[in-house]
Design a protein around this motif. Structure first.
Motif, PDB file in Angstrom:
ATOM      1  N   VAL A  59     -41.497  20.636  15.692  1.00 53.45           N
ATOM      2  CA  VAL A  59     -40.429  21.619  15.534  1.00 53.45           C
ATOM      3  C   VAL A  59     -40.976  22.990  15.903  1.00 53.45           C
ATOM      4  O   VAL A  59     -42.156  23.287  15.685  1.00 53.45           O
ATOM      5  CB  VAL A  59     -39.892  21.611  14.082  1.00 53.45           C
ATOM      6  N   TYR A  60     -40.142  23.835  16.482  1.00 59.84           N
ATOM      7  CA  TYR A  60     -40.593  25.124  16.995  1.00 59.84           C
ATOM      8  C   TYR A  60     -40.909  26.103  15.865  1.00 59.84           C
ATOM      9  O   TYR A  60     -40.085  26.362  15.012  1.00 59.84           O
ATOM     10  CB  TYR A  60     -39.510  25.708  17.912  1.00 59.84           C
ATOM     11  N   ARG A  61     -42.132  26.596  15.849  1.00 60.65           N
ATOM     12  CA  ARG A  61     -42.597  27.648  14.946  1.00 60.65           C
ATOM     13  C   ARG A  61     -42.257  27.404  13.470  1.00 60.65           C
ATOM     14  O   ARG A  61     -41.534  28.203  12.847  1.00 60.65           O
ATOM     15  CB  ARG A  61     -42.037  29.003  15.384  1.00 60.65           C
ATOM     16  N   PRO A  62     -42.763  26.365  12.868  1.00 56.09           N
ATOM     17  CA  PRO A  62     -42.440  26.094  11.453  1.00 56.09           C
ATOM     18  C   PRO A  62     -42.931  27.185  10.503  1.00 56.09           C
ATOM     19  O   PRO A  62     -42.252  27.499   9.516  1.00 56.09           O
ATOM     20  CB  PRO A  62     -43.141  24.758  11.184  1.00 56.09           C
ATOM     21  N   PHE A  63     -44.097  27.760  10.778  1.00 55.63           N
ATOM     22  CA  PHE A  63     -44.596  28.817   9.896  1.00 55.63           C
ATOM     23  C   PHE A  63     -43.710  30.047   9.964  1.00 55.63           C
ATOM     24  O   PHE A  63     -43.360  30.639   8.934  1.00 55.63           O
ATOM     25  CB  PHE A  63     -46.034  29.183  10.268  1.00 55.63           C
TER      26      PHE A  63
END
Length: 282
Positions: free
Chosen positions: A193-197
């Motif tokens: 998934v894109y940029r979880p943080f």
């Protein structure tokens, strides 16, 4: 991505630090950098605003810094979360990992509707409340977010310092194991998934995101051109309906939506919408 690479190299360019396994302690460390740029990274030439904020809040002598507050207000008011999309080193790491082919990419994690508020809980709890209220015997607070959560610090500071300093490896305990597990989980999630943080955990993104609706650099939709086709949302890796909420606090201003809009209906504030690609003025 070239801008991200250049900025990361520029702000973490103290090569001697990586070679010697030491931290740069020159005058540049008094200057905050706009992204999550760990003070303890061997190559860092400046400081992280979240780390600096916690240091002031947890200090016995200070509880407020006009410099740090002004820094966050300035970058927030000018750019909002554009900083996240273009200047944050850990954002660059997540972008690179997401480019790696994977069996299936997810638009969002289950529970995204509620998970996106977790970064505000972390901002309030780990960055502000805990350093203010949980004090040691001399009345000093701890940098709770940096110490117990921050994956950027683990990746750019903890691992390089441990790799180049054998005595530090002998002192490793449960805390490093815990933070390494957080880092590993986020790196694996970044494949999926894109940029979880950035989406769910980053307190700096939470601060900048609050400025998105009012920042000097913000988006607007030309209602005369927008047809509601949804092309902008399909292009957005964060799955934001840009045509409905062009200044969502989640938007990192990557610009994918503007490039994808077939009608040129998305523009920045105080600027006219661009003409659709391939069409000329008549």
């Amino acid at each position: 991505m070239l801008v991200q690479l250049a900025f990361t190299a520029l702000t973490n360019g103290y090569a001697a630090g990586f070679a010697k396994g030491s931290i740069y302690k020159g005058p540049g460390k008094f200057i905050c950098l706009p992204g999550l740029n760990c003070y303890s990274c061997p190559g860092a030439l400046g400081s992280c605003p979240i780390g600096s904020l916690q240091a002031v809040i947890g200090s016995r002598s200070y509880r407020f810094s006009f410099y740090i507050a002004g820094f966050l207000l300035l970058f927030g008011a000018l750019f909002g979360r554009l900083v996240c999309g273009w200047l944050c080193p850990f954002g660059l790491v997540q972008d690179l990992l997401y480019k790696i082919p994977f069996v299936k990419k997810l638009r969002r994690l289950p529970g995204d509707r509620w998970l996106k508020y977790l970064k505000y809980v972390i901002l309030a709890g780990f960055v502000i409340v805990l350093p203010l209220t949980v004090l040691d015997i001399v009345g000093q607070g701890q940098p709770w977010f940096c110490k117990y959560i921050c994956p950027s610090g683990t990746l750019f500071a903890g691992i390089p310092l441990i790799a180049s300093n054998p005595p530090l490896r002998a002192a490793l305990g449960w805390l490093f194991t815990w933070k390494a597990a957080i880092l590993a989980a986020l790196l694996l999630l970044s494949l999926l998934v894109y940029r979880p943080f950035c989406r769910y955990l980053c307190p700096l993104g939470a601060i900048y995101g609050l400025f998105n609706p009012a920042a000097l650099y913000r988006f607007r939709i030309d209602k005369e051109k927008c047809t509601g086709c949804g092309a902008c949302q399909k292009a957005c890796k964060l799955d934001i309906p840009i045509h409905q909420t062009p200044n969502s606090p989640e938007c990192i201003r990557c610009g994918d939506c503007r490039r994808a809009c077939p009608h040129g209906a998305i523009c920045t504030a105080n600027r006219r919408a661009a003409r659709p690609f391939g069409k000329t003025r008549t």
